[in-house]
Motif scaffolding. Sequence first.
Motif, PDB file in Angstrom:
ATOM      1  N   GLU A 122      -0.386   4.003   2.642  1.00  0.00           N
ATOM      2  CA  GLU A 122      -0.761   2.728   3.249  1.00  0.00           C
ATOM      3  C   GLU A 122      -2.174   2.860   3.814  1.00  0.00           C
ATOM      4  OE1 GLU A 122       0.984   0.167   2.878  1.00  0.00           O
ATOM      5  OE2 GLU A 122       3.123   0.617   2.970  1.00  0.00           O
ATOM      6  N   SER A 138       5.205  -4.467   3.292  1.00  0.00           N
ATOM      7  CA  SER A 138       5.126  -3.229   2.512  1.00  0.00           C
ATOM      8  C   SER A 138       6.460  -2.929   1.835  1.00  0.00           C
ATOM      9  CB  SER A 138       4.751  -2.052   3.415  1.00  0.00           C
ATOM     10  OG  SER A 138       4.897  -0.828   2.714  1.00  0.00           O
ATOM     11  N   ASN A 187       5.727  -3.687   8.661  1.00  0.00           N
ATOM     12  CA  ASN A 187       4.783  -2.647   8.256  1.00  0.00           C
ATOM     13  C   ASN A 187       4.602  -1.556   9.298  1.00  0.00           C
ATOM     14  OD1 ASN A 187       4.574  -4.119   5.941  1.00  0.00           O
ATOM     15  ND2 ASN A 187       2.627  -5.071   6.467  1.00  0.00           N
TER      16      ASN A 187
END
Length: 286
Positions: A68, A77, A262
């Motif tokens: 990431e 995500s 996320n």
Amino acid sequence: MPAQVQSFHDPVTGTVTHVVFEKAGTECAVIDPVLDFDAKSGRTRTASVERVAAFLDEQDLQLAWILETHAHADHLSAAHWLRDRFGGRVGIGRDITQVQGVFKRLFNLEPAFPTDGSQFDHLFADGERFGIGALEAEVLALPGHTPACVAYRIGDAVFVGDTLFMPDVGTARCDFPGGDAATLYRSVRRLLALPPRTRLFMCHDYPPAGREPQWECTVADQRERNIHVHDGVSAEEFVALRTARDATLDMPQLILPSVQVNIRAGRLPAAEANGVAYLKIPVNAL
């Protein structure tokens, strides 16, 4: 060693997910995978990440890393889904802890929610090096858009996250918590000090009218043509431009659901007593 890159564009969020590898049958990394989310219904889907998964299967790639570039504000995500399917480790910059602290307070998350980054398998330090099969990767800390933004230099390619967009789009906004335009300018100049032929891969593209989505250019392209930070633009000029532009921008459509997921490395919040997971919407707080 040159890296092979296969990219997957999600037209709904403008996100580009990259698969980086040496050759078929070797280890790979997936950078910034997308979990589809319909804000109207609150439903997730996996169509975008399943395209990535099909490519890994076709090329017999072993997933070593899910990387990431930061805690995205414009898409959820799919790191957790990929890790469950293929294994591998989820990595992010170590300053994600600052972002977790901010948003734990904003969303009034459960007291047990840790802000030490332990939801991720690895927190990268600036300059840290690691392997993806025969490819060597290096982490570049690039704060400014968020405190935790990093780029990954893998072989002859650099994956810049949201720090830079294509030259005709410019740079990332700096009005999120912990963002800072002067800091972003320094981060961009660090990227633009790399060799001119270095390949740069964007995480997003929001093309102007008449242009198809693109996500690859070179350092030389950015230095010559980036509308915000081409060579000759001073730090003071950039800060003034960026600050004025940010004041006109709406919040990203998916910022509230995406950040909650996320900062958990792609996991949904734990289901409540009725078996349903919930995402919070803070009212009049932003």
